[in-house]
Design a protein around this motif. Structure first.
Motif, PDB file in Angstrom:
ATOM      1  N   LEU A  33      10.171  15.885 -19.152  1.00  0.00           N
ATOM      2  CA  LEU A  33      11.146  14.854 -19.515  1.00  0.00           C
ATOM      3  C   LEU A  33      12.520  15.170 -18.924  1.00  0.00           C
ATOM      4  N   ARG A  34      12.921  16.441 -18.954  1.00  0.00           N
ATOM      5  CA  ARG A  34      14.206  16.851 -18.383  1.00  0.00           C
ATOM      6  C   ARG A  34      14.232  16.598 -16.876  1.00  0.00           C
ATOM      7  N   ILE A  35      13.140  16.953 -16.209  1.00  0.00           N
ATOM      8  CA  ILE A  35      13.058  16.738 -14.759  1.00  0.00           C
ATOM      9  C   ILE A  35      13.116  15.240 -14.439  1.00  0.00           C
ATOM     10  N   SER A  36      12.388  14.439 -15.194  1.00  0.00           N
ATOM     11  CA  SER A  36      12.405  12.980 -14.991  1.00  0.00           C
ATOM     12  C   SER A  36      13.788  12.416 -15.248  1.00  0.00           C
ATOM     13  N   SER A  37      14.423  12.877 -16.303  1.00  0.00           N
ATOM     14  CA  SER A  37      15.773  12.411 -16.641  1.00  0.00           C
ATOM     15  C   SER A  37      16.759  12.750 -15.534  1.00  0.00           C
ATOM     16  N   ASP A  38      16.656  13.962 -14.989  1.00  0.00           N
ATOM     17  CA  ASP A  38      17.530  14.353 -13.872  1.00  0.00           C
ATOM     18  C   ASP A  38      17.286  13.470 -12.656  1.00  0.00           C
ATOM     19  N   ALA A  39      16.024  13.168 -12.377  1.00  0.00           N
ATOM     20  CA  ALA A  39      15.693  12.318 -11.230  1.00  0.00           C
ATOM     21  C   ALA A  39      16.257  10.907 -11.423  1.00  0.00           C
ATOM     22  N   VAL A  40      16.119  10.362 -12.627  1.00  0.00           N
ATOM     23  CA  VAL A  40      16.656   9.023 -12.908  1.00  0.00           C
ATOM     24  C   VAL A  40      18.182   9.036 -12.766  1.00  0.00           C
ATOM     25  N   ARG A  41      18.826  10.082 -13.267  1.00  0.00           N
ATOM     26  CA  ARG A  41      20.283  10.183 -13.168  1.00  0.00           C
ATOM     27  C   ARG A  41      20.716  10.249 -11.705  1.00  0.00           C
ATOM     28  N   ARG A  42      20.014  11.040 -10.900  1.00  0.00           N
ATOM     29  CA  ARG A  42      20.352  11.130  -9.471  1.00  0.00           C
ATOM     30  C   ARG A  42      20.170   9.784  -8.773  1.00  0.00           C
ATOM     31  N   GLU A  43      19.072   9.096  -9.079  1.00  0.00           N
ATOM     32  CA  GLU A  43      18.823   7.781  -8.475  1.00  0.00           C
ATOM     33  C   GLU A  43      19.869   6.764  -8.911  1.00  0.00           C
ATOM     34  N   ALA A  44      20.235   6.778 -10.183  1.00  0.00           N
ATOM     35  CA  ALA A  44      21.257   5.856 -10.684  1.00  0.00           C
ATOM     36  C   ALA A  44      22.595   6.128 -10.005  1.00  0.00           C
ATOM     37  N   LEU A  45      22.939   7.399  -9.842  1.00  0.00           N
ATOM     38  CA  LEU A  45      24.173   7.760  -9.157  1.00  0.00           C
ATOM     39  C   LEU A  45      24.127   7.316  -7.702  1.00  0.00           C
ATOM     40  N   SER A  46      22.978   7.509  -7.064  1.00  0.00           N
ATOM     41  CA  SER A  46      22.806   7.087  -5.673  1.00  0.00           C
ATOM     42  C   SER A  46      22.950   5.568  -5.543  1.00  0.00           C
ATOM     43  N   LEU A  47      22.332   4.830  -6.454  1.00  0.00           N
ATOM     44  CA  LEU A  47      22.430   3.373  -6.444  1.00  0.00           C
ATOM     45  C   LEU A  47      23.859   2.927  -6.694  1.00  0.00           C
ATOM     46  N   SER A  48      24.510   3.543  -7.653  1.00  0.00           N
ATOM     47  CA  SER A  48      25.900   3.210  -7.964  1.00  0.00           C
ATOM     48  C   SER A  48      26.793   3.472  -6.757  1.00  0.00           C
ATOM     49  N   THR A  49      26.575   4.592  -6.084  1.00  0.00           N
ATOM     50  CA  THR A  49      27.362   4.920  -4.893  1.00  0.00           C
ATOM     51  C   THR A  49      27.092   3.904  -3.784  1.00  0.00           C
ATOM     52  N   ALA A  50      25.840   3.561  -3.591  1.00  0.00           N
ATOM     53  CA  ALA A  50      25.484   2.594  -2.544  1.00  0.00           C
ATOM     54  C   ALA A  50      26.092   1.231  -2.827  1.00  0.00           C
ATOM     55  N   LEU A  51      26.084   0.807  -4.091  1.00  0.00           N
ATOM     56  CA  LEU A  51      26.606  -0.516  -4.434  1.00  0.00           C
ATOM     57  C   LEU A  51      28.126  -0.592  -4.353  1.00  0.00           C
ATOM     58  N   ARG A  52      28.782   0.535  -4.169  1.00  0.00           N
ATOM     59  CA  ARG A  52      30.230   0.515  -3.969  1.00  0.00           C
ATOM     60  C   ARG A  52      30.589   0.134  -2.533  1.00  0.00           C
ATOM     61  N   THR A  53      29.620   0.176  -1.648  1.00  0.00           N
ATOM     62  CA  THR A  53      29.837  -0.185  -0.249  1.00  0.00           C
ATOM     63  C   THR A  53      29.687  -1.692  -0.089  1.00  0.00           C
ATOM     64  N   PRO A  54      30.707  -2.371   0.434  1.00  0.00           N
ATOM     65  CA  PRO A  54      30.644  -3.839   0.546  1.00  0.00           C
ATOM     66  C   PRO A  54      29.426  -4.355   1.322  1.00  0.00           C
ATOM     67  N   GLN A  55      29.033  -3.660   2.377  1.00  0.00           N
ATOM     68  CA  GLN A  55      27.895  -4.120   3.170  1.00  0.00           C
ATOM     69  C   GLN A  55      26.604  -4.075   2.355  1.00  0.00           C
ATOM     70  N   VAL A  56      26.433  -3.028   1.566  1.00  0.00           N
ATOM     71  CA  VAL A  56      25.228  -2.896   0.744  1.00  0.00           C
ATOM     72  C   VAL A  56      25.227  -3.978  -0.333  1.00  0.00           C
ATOM     73  N   ARG A  57      26.384  -4.186  -0.981  1.00  0.00           N
ATOM     74  CA  ARG A  57      26.470  -5.237  -2.005  1.00  0.00           C
ATOM     75  C   ARG A  57      26.151  -6.595  -1.395  1.00  0.00           C
ATOM     76  N   GLY A  58      26.721  -6.857  -0.218  1.00  0.00           N
ATOM     77  CA  GLY A  58      26.471  -8.135   0.442  1.00  0.00           C
ATOM     78  C   GLY A  58      25.005  -8.328   0.782  1.00  0.00           C
ATOM     79  N   SER A  59      24.387  -7.280   1.306  1.00  0.00           N
ATOM     80  CA  SER A  59      22.961  -7.358   1.640  1.00  0.00           C
ATOM     81  C   SER A  59      22.121  -7.582   0.399  1.00  0.00           C
ATOM     82  N   TRP A  60      22.476  -6.907  -0.693  1.00  0.00           N
ATOM     83  CA  TRP A  60      21.745  -7.076  -1.938  1.00  0.00           C
ATOM     84  C   TRP A  60      21.886  -8.510  -2.441  1.00  0.00           C
ATOM     85  N   GLY A  61      23.102  -9.056  -2.402  1.00  0.00           N
ATOM     86  CA  GLY A  61      23.329 -10.428  -2.847  1.00  0.00           C
ATOM     87  C   GLY A  61      22.555 -11.438  -2.014  1.00  0.00           C
ATOM     88  N   GLU A  62      22.566 -11.254  -0.709  1.00  0.00           N
ATOM     89  CA  GLU A  62      21.852 -12.164   0.188  1.00  0.00           C
ATOM     90  C   GLU A  62      20.345 -12.067  -0.018  1.00  0.00           C
TER      91      GLU A  62
END
Length: 193
Positions: free
Chosen positions: A26-55
């Motif tokens: 559970l700890r390992i899974s939780s760490d993986a989810v946290r890393r992925e969420a952080l990665s997604l959050s970081t990616a969505l801060r980039t205007p090009q990524v947000r635009g691509s996601w919206g489109e």
């Protein structure tokens, strides 16, 4: 009795070891989810990524609705006019040569900031900034006058927010947003609408 106590102790030790393994997994899974969420959050801060996601979200919604690309709708069709080059995210082709233009906007930075703070006052400030960003996108989209690019277009453009939660947050912070948008020939939409 001694034999029964030994069996109970052996079973308790086995169950304790299993529980330890499950907690570790559970700890390992939780760490993986946290890393992925952080990665997604970081990616969505980039205007090009947000635009691509919206489109991509917009395209997927119209496909789910039964429309077919290059038949019922076109993406990123470029228009050239005296005012410059324009490229709406989506052009819905209607019967009799009519079209509706749709533009996807993802002013997500303020929402991410709001969700990343525990301070309620700062959270409200970020959400109000988000509503202002949506209003700014309404103004910018209205200035493009897409309906003048194609004779078959009604005098409005659809502003698509790719999340019902963003749509709700914007209306919660600015209850007059629909009226504001319609006065500028903009119709707000989300995946649910």
């Amino acid at each position: 009795m001694q034999e029964k106590l030994h069996l109970v102790e052996t079973e308790r030790a086995r169950m304790s070891a299993e529980l330890g393994e499950q907690v570790n997994t559970l700890r390992i899974s939780s760490d993986a989810v946290r890393r992925e969420a952080l990665s997604l959050s970081t990616a969505l801060r980039t205007p090009q990524v947000r635009g691509s996601w919206g489109e991509a979200s917009l395209k997927r919604i119209v496909e789910i609705s039964g429309l077919t690309e290059r038949c019922d709708f076109d993406t990123q069709h470029t228009y050239v006019s005296d005012d410059g080059r324009f490229r709406p995210d989506l052009r819905v082709n209607l019967p009799a040569g009519k079209v509706i233009f749709v533009d996807s906007k993802v002013p997500l930075a303020a929402v991410l900031e709001a969700y990343n703070t525990e301070d309620e006052t700062a959270q409200r400030g970020h959400l109000q900034a988000f509503a202002r960003h949506v209003r700014t996108h309404i103004d910018q989209l209205s200035e493009k006058n897409y309906w003048q690019l194609d004779v078959g277009s009604p005098e409005f453009v659809v502003l698509y927010l790719p999340s019902d939660e963003f749509y709700r947050l914007a209306l919660e912070q600015a209850p007059d947003l629909h009226d504001y948008a319609s006065r500028r020939h903009i119709v707000l939409a989300s995946p649910a609408s």
